[in-house]
Scaffold this active site. Structure first.
Site, PDB file in Angstrom:
ATOM      1  N   GLY A  24      10.709  14.913 -68.607  1.00  0.00           N
ATOM      2  CA  GLY A  24      11.077  15.479 -67.315  1.00  0.00           C
ATOM      3  C   GLY A  24      10.544  14.647 -66.167  1.00  0.00           C
ATOM      4  O   GLY A  24       9.587  13.882 -66.319  1.00  0.00           O
ATOM      5  N   LYS A  32       5.947   6.452 -80.223  1.00  0.00           N
ATOM      6  CA  LYS A  32       4.795   7.165 -79.669  1.00  0.00           C
ATOM      7  C   LYS A  32       3.661   7.269 -80.683  1.00  0.00           C
ATOM      8  O   LYS A  32       2.483   7.097 -80.333  1.00  0.00           O
ATOM      9  CB  LYS A  32       5.240   8.559 -79.205  1.00  0.00           C
ATOM     10  CG  LYS A  32       6.287   8.523 -78.098  1.00  0.00           C
ATOM     11  CD  LYS A  32       6.913   9.893 -77.863  1.00  0.00           C
ATOM     12  CE  LYS A  32       7.998   9.833 -76.808  1.00  0.00           C
ATOM     13  NZ  LYS A  32       8.709  11.130 -76.659  1.00  0.00           N
ATOM     14  N   VAL A  83      12.421   9.523 -64.112  1.00  0.00           N
ATOM     15  CA  VAL A  83      10.969   9.378 -63.970  1.00  0.00           C
ATOM     16  C   VAL A  83      10.626   8.629 -62.685  1.00  0.00           C
ATOM     17  O   VAL A  83       9.668   8.984 -61.985  1.00  0.00           O
ATOM     18  CB  VAL A  83      10.372   8.667 -65.193  1.00  0.00           C
ATOM     19  CG1 VAL A  83       8.872   8.467 -65.027  1.00  0.00           C
ATOM     20  CG2 VAL A  83      10.657   9.463 -66.465  1.00  0.00           C
TER      21      VAL A  83
END
Length: 433
Positions: free
Chosen positions: A300, A203, A14
């Site tokens: 990603g 999350k 990242v």
């Protein structure tokens, strides 16, 4: 406006994506922010071959960046708990704004971090912490601010979704697909956080706090993994008109907030049922807007960097704004956070899929249905698979019932002499219920 100086801490997947997006799209970013956003320094244990950092001297001391008086915003992309927390708290103490993608840090220590940031009148932005490139935090916190959020449900871990997709499409066993996910880099060498639901629970904790205006309470989130799901379960669910997904689900009920991550049977017609591979998606139901769906890549380098840089632009726009003019981190003003309790999973209500192995003998099924009936559990469907073996798989779908009653029933069923092994239970959710 003068340039905003950024310190990037962590140049992994990242961090590298963030560096590349910031440098490649510098002009577009400046047009949006109203000022240039410049990388002042980078701290990383090693260089990233995907990044041309030849113009920088990489540092190894992330805490030193948090104390650098020339840096306006610290970008925390090192992950984990201890060092990341020290970095963020040091940055705040030194009057710096923070952008992070660290869902574990926010879910576990967010309340403390936000309180410290409020005292120092700085911003902690964390869009990239949930669902990668999907701007789900901004959608709930700002786009749906007019709504009372009824419930939200999401596929918020790409690894688990990849595994469930492969099991359904190719009939593969869990262990086989997990090994491939590790080889492809989707899963870590220790995949516990992904396949046991911990990552998704981090999350979901964040999303629920923003949706309902409650403090972050990760310790109260129920987590259950997918390692017990078999190809047979996936096939039986398909035959019954359902698909198994590893979901994070939160509901605002009259009794409190549901906060749970577990495998779930959802109707094939549900929008979430068609989300496959490593993609993420979150459905949110608001009283005014109805149901909305947010879909995209949940991880990603550049998808997540998209969210990181978006936060950088937001922070740059409001550097000089007073605290009253900023959007609160958890959507509601801190003094207005609710103490609505998070329910124990035993107090939640859902339908159930049950799979059990029974000795092929008259009366066995009658004993099982008797136990369910005594607990007030109504059966919606029963499928008994034909086999030449001395034991037969029996699959049941029940109507909605409190988890506590289902647990009691399962314990009694497993104690029957003609029931072999563990009764496999998967919750059934029609989402709109």
């Amino acid at each position: 406006m003068k340039p905003v100086k950024v310190g990037i801490c962590g140049l992994g997947t990242v961090g590298g994506g963030t560096f590349n997006v910031l440098t490649r799209n510098a002009q577009e970013i400046a047009r949006r922010a109203g000022c240039s956003i410049e990388i002042k320094a980078i701290a990383s244990r090693r260089p990233n071959p995907a990044c041309d950092t030849s113009a920088y001297t990489l540092q190894t001391d992330v805490i030193a960046l948090a104390r650098d008086p020339e840096i306006d915003i610290i970008v925390e992309l090192i992950g984990g708990y201890e060092v990341a927390k020290e970095l963020v708290m040091t940055a705040i103490e030194n009057g710096k704004h923070v952008v992070t993608a660290n869902k574990a840090l926010i879910a576990v220590h967010g309340n403390e971090i936000f309180a410290a940031a409020a005292k120092k009148n700085v911003v902690v932005a964390f869009e990239a912490s949930v669902a990668g490139g999907i701007p789900i935090i901004k959608a709930i916190r700002e786009g749906l601010a007019a709504n009372r959020i009824n419930w939200l449900a999401g596929i918020i871990n790409g690894t688990g979704n990849f595994i469930m997709t492969e099991m359904r499409e190719k009939g593969r066993a869990f262990a086989d697909v997990l090994a491939e996910a590790q080889a492809l880099g989707y899963a870590e060498a220790d995949p516990t956080f992904d396949v046991e639901g911990i990552d998704a629970a981090h999350k979901l904790t964040i999303l629920a706090s923003i949706a309902y205006g409650i403090p972050l309470q990760f310790s109260k989130a129920y987590t259950e993994g997918i390692s017990k799901i078999t190809p047979d379960d996936v096939q039986y669910a398909e035959e019954l008109g359902y698909r198994i997904k590893h979901l994070g689900i939160s509901r605002h009920t009259d009794k409190g907030i549901e906060l749970r991550v577990h495998p779930t049977l959802i109707p094939k017609s549900s929008l979430l049922a068609s989300v496959n591979g490593v993609m993420n998606a979150v459905m949110v139901s608001g009283d005014a807007v109805g149901q909305t769906l947010y879909y995209g890549p949940g991880a990603g380098a550049e998808p997540t960097a998209s969210a990181v840089v978006s936060d950088l632009i937001d922070v740059a726009r409001m550097l000089d704004a007073s605290a009253e003019c900023r959007v609160p981190p958890l959507a509601f003003q801190s003094a207005e956070l609710s103490q609505t309790p998070v329910l124990s999973v035993e107090d939640t209500v859902s339908g159930y899929y049950l799979r059990l192995q029974a000795v092929e003998r008259p009366g066995v099924l009658a004993h099982v249905t008797r136990i369910l009936g005594e607990k007030g559990i109504n059966i919606e469907a029963i499928v008994q698979k034909e086999t030449k073996e001395a034991q037969v798989p029996v699959i049941m779908l029940t109507q909605r019932v409190a988890e506590r009653m289902m647990n009691e029933a399962i314990r009694e069923i497993e104690a029957l002499p003609d029931i072999l092994g563990e009764v496999i239970r998967i919750r059934v959710d029609h989402l709109a219920d």
